[in-house]
Structures are given as structure tokens and as C-alpha cells.
Design an enzyme around this catalytic site. Sequence first.
Site, short mmCIF file in Angstrom:
data_model
loop_
_atom_site.label_atom_id
_atom_site.label_comp_id
_atom_site.label_asym_id
_atom_site.label_seq_id
_atom_site.Cartn_x
_atom_site.Cartn_y
_atom_site.Cartn_z
N GLY A 42 0.94 -1.38 -0.04
CA GLY A 42 0.07 0.35 -0.15
C GLY A 42 0.50 1.28 0.00
O GLY A 42 0.66 2.48 -0.33
N GLU A 97 3.85 5.08 5.47
CA GLU A 97 1.92 4.04 5.04
C GLU A 97 1.24 4.33 4.29
O GLU A 97 0.97 5.65 4.48
CB GLU A 97 1.77 3.52 6.39
CG GLU A 97 2.02 2.24 7.46
CD GLU A 97 1.65 1.37 6.49
OE1 GLU A 97 1.47 0.70 5.41
OE2 GLU A 97 1.79 0.33 7.64
N ASP A 98 0.14 3.92 3.59
CA ASP A 98 -1.12 4.10 3.23
C ASP A 98 -1.96 4.85 3.89
O ASP A 98 -2.66 5.85 3.93
CB ASP A 98 -1.70 3.43 2.08
CG ASP A 98 -1.48 2.10 2.09
OD1 ASP A 98 -1.00 1.83 3.52
OD2 ASP A 98 -2.26 1.50 1.81
N ASP A 101 -4.73 2.25 10.44
CA ASP A 101 -6.48 2.13 10.94
C ASP A 101 -6.66 1.30 12.26
O ASP A 101 -6.56 1.60 13.41
CB ASP A 101 -6.90 0.43 10.14
CG ASP A 101 -8.42 0.41 9.99
OD1 ASP A 101 -8.88 0.52 10.56
OD2 ASP A 101 -8.63 -0.01 8.91
N LYS A 129 -7.10 6.59 9.69
CA LYS A 129 -8.89 6.34 10.53
C LYS A 129 -8.71 6.04 11.36
O LYS A 129 -9.06 4.66 12.06
CB LYS A 129 -9.11 5.28 9.22
CG LYS A 129 -10.22 5.10 8.92
CD LYS A 129 -10.41 3.18 8.60
CE LYS A 129 -10.27 3.29 7.53
NZ LYS A 129 -11.09 2.48 6.73
N PHE A 150 -14.80 1.96 3.59
CA PHE A 150 -14.21 0.86 3.30
C PHE A 150 -13.36 1.92 1.67
O PHE A 150 -14.34 2.93 1.20
CB PHE A 150 -14.79 -0.28 2.32
CG PHE A 150 -13.94 -0.66 1.58
CD1 PHE A 150 -12.50 -1.42 2.20
CD2 PHE A 150 -13.95 -1.52 -0.28
CE1 PHE A 150 -12.10 -2.42 1.47
CE2 PHE A 150 -13.39 -2.45 -0.15
CZ PHE A 150 -12.47 -2.93 0.17
N ARG A 163 -4.87 -0.29 -6.70
CA ARG A 163 -4.19 0.40 -6.46
C ARG A 163 -3.26 2.13 -6.82
O ARG A 163 -2.92 2.63 -6.39
CB ARG A 163 -2.77 -0.11 -5.90
CG ARG A 163 -2.67 -1.08 -4.75
CD ARG A 163 -2.03 -1.83 -4.38
NE ARG A 163 -2.22 -3.40 -3.76
CZ ARG A 163 -2.35 -4.08 -2.94
NH1 ARG A 163 -1.79 -2.77 -1.85
NH2 ARG A 163 -2.72 -4.84 -2.43
#
Length: 179
Positions: A42, A97-98, A101, A129, A150, A163
Site C-alpha cells: 500500500g 504507510e498508506d 487503521d 482512520k 472502505f 492501487r
Amino acid sequence: MDIVDRIIISEDDIQRRVRELGKAISQDYAGKEITLLCVLKGGLMFLCDLAKHITVPVAYDFMSVSSYGDATESSGVVRIVKDLEESIEGKHVLIVEDIIDTGLTLSYLVKNLHSRNPASLRICTLLNKPANRRVDIPIDYVGFEVPNEFLVGYGLDFKQFYRNIPFVFVPKKEYIQNA
Ligand code: PRP
């Protein structure tokens, strides 16, 4: 694109924010060299764009990790699928990082990487997030706070595809249900 329900962050907004982050990182690391640690897969798109806007010397290294257990609920136990190629001892490491979470992946990674004695270890994530966070992670650079939905695009996949899409979007429900 047919799969897109709503665009959450446009390509222009991502690129503008990535430039700002690159500038801030360049200022903070003035006089130093940085190893950008990309967490595959990611983080790849973000790393490539971010690195273009960093003006101090930059090296890359890559790690690939996967969570044990079922895919919907992270267990917090992380397996290193591909480790770094270079030692990070004495280096200034910036994890790229993308999305963060639950925070479980990074919580494990940070502990693991600290034990390798880097000169410094910081975290840069494009998306944060916070609604799903299960462990507290100090994040040094955040692109955008995102809602608990999502999300796909700009590194984030749906069954490994999309992606490469240059914006972040919510896919149509029928795509997810019929997949
Ligand atoms: C995503 C993302 C982070 C992790 C964040 O990776 O790139 O590494 O999940 O989730 P967490 O905060 O709940 O631990 P994923 O495992 O989907 O692999 P990918 O990067 O190959 O898509």
C-alpha cells in the site's frame, strides 16, 4: 470509472498535501539523511510521490508484512514476509504507510524496528482512520484524517486491484457485494 461511488480525496488534493508533507519532512531532517521505509504494498505509490518532494538525501528500503488470522479482523500478530535489505542501525528511518487503521501493524513494526537501534524512527501516513484504532500509535506526519469507510485507490486495494488509481474513493456497494 464504474466502480467509484464517491471520491473522498481528489488527485489534486493528494498531490498538494504530499508536496506539503515533503517540505515539512525536508525541514525537519535538514542536515540529515533519511531512509524511507515503505511498507508494501500500500505504501508504494505514496513513497514514490513523497520522495520527489524531499530535498535531503533519501534512501529507500522495503518491508512486506502480513497479519496472521482471518482477513477481516486483525489479530495484531504480524509476520514479516520480506525484511529490509539494509541494516537501519544508526539511521534516521521514516516509515511510509498508506493508511493506519487499527494501528496493530505499525505497533508491531515499531517495536521490531526499535530493537534494531535506528538513530530515529518516525511515521508518515497518507491516511489516518482513527475510528478503528486499537493501540495508540504516535504518528509524526499525517496527510488526511479519513472516515471509517472502505476506501480504495492511491495504494489501497480492492482484491489487490485499483492501487494505481490516483485518488481515494469509496467503491459502489454492488461491486463489493458481488465480488
Ligand atoms: C494495510 C496498510 C497498513 C495496514 C494498516 O496493509 O497498508 O499496512 O493495513 O492496518 P492496521 O492499522 O489495522 O494494522 P494491508 O495489510 O492491507 O496490506 P497491503 O499494504 O499490501 O494492502
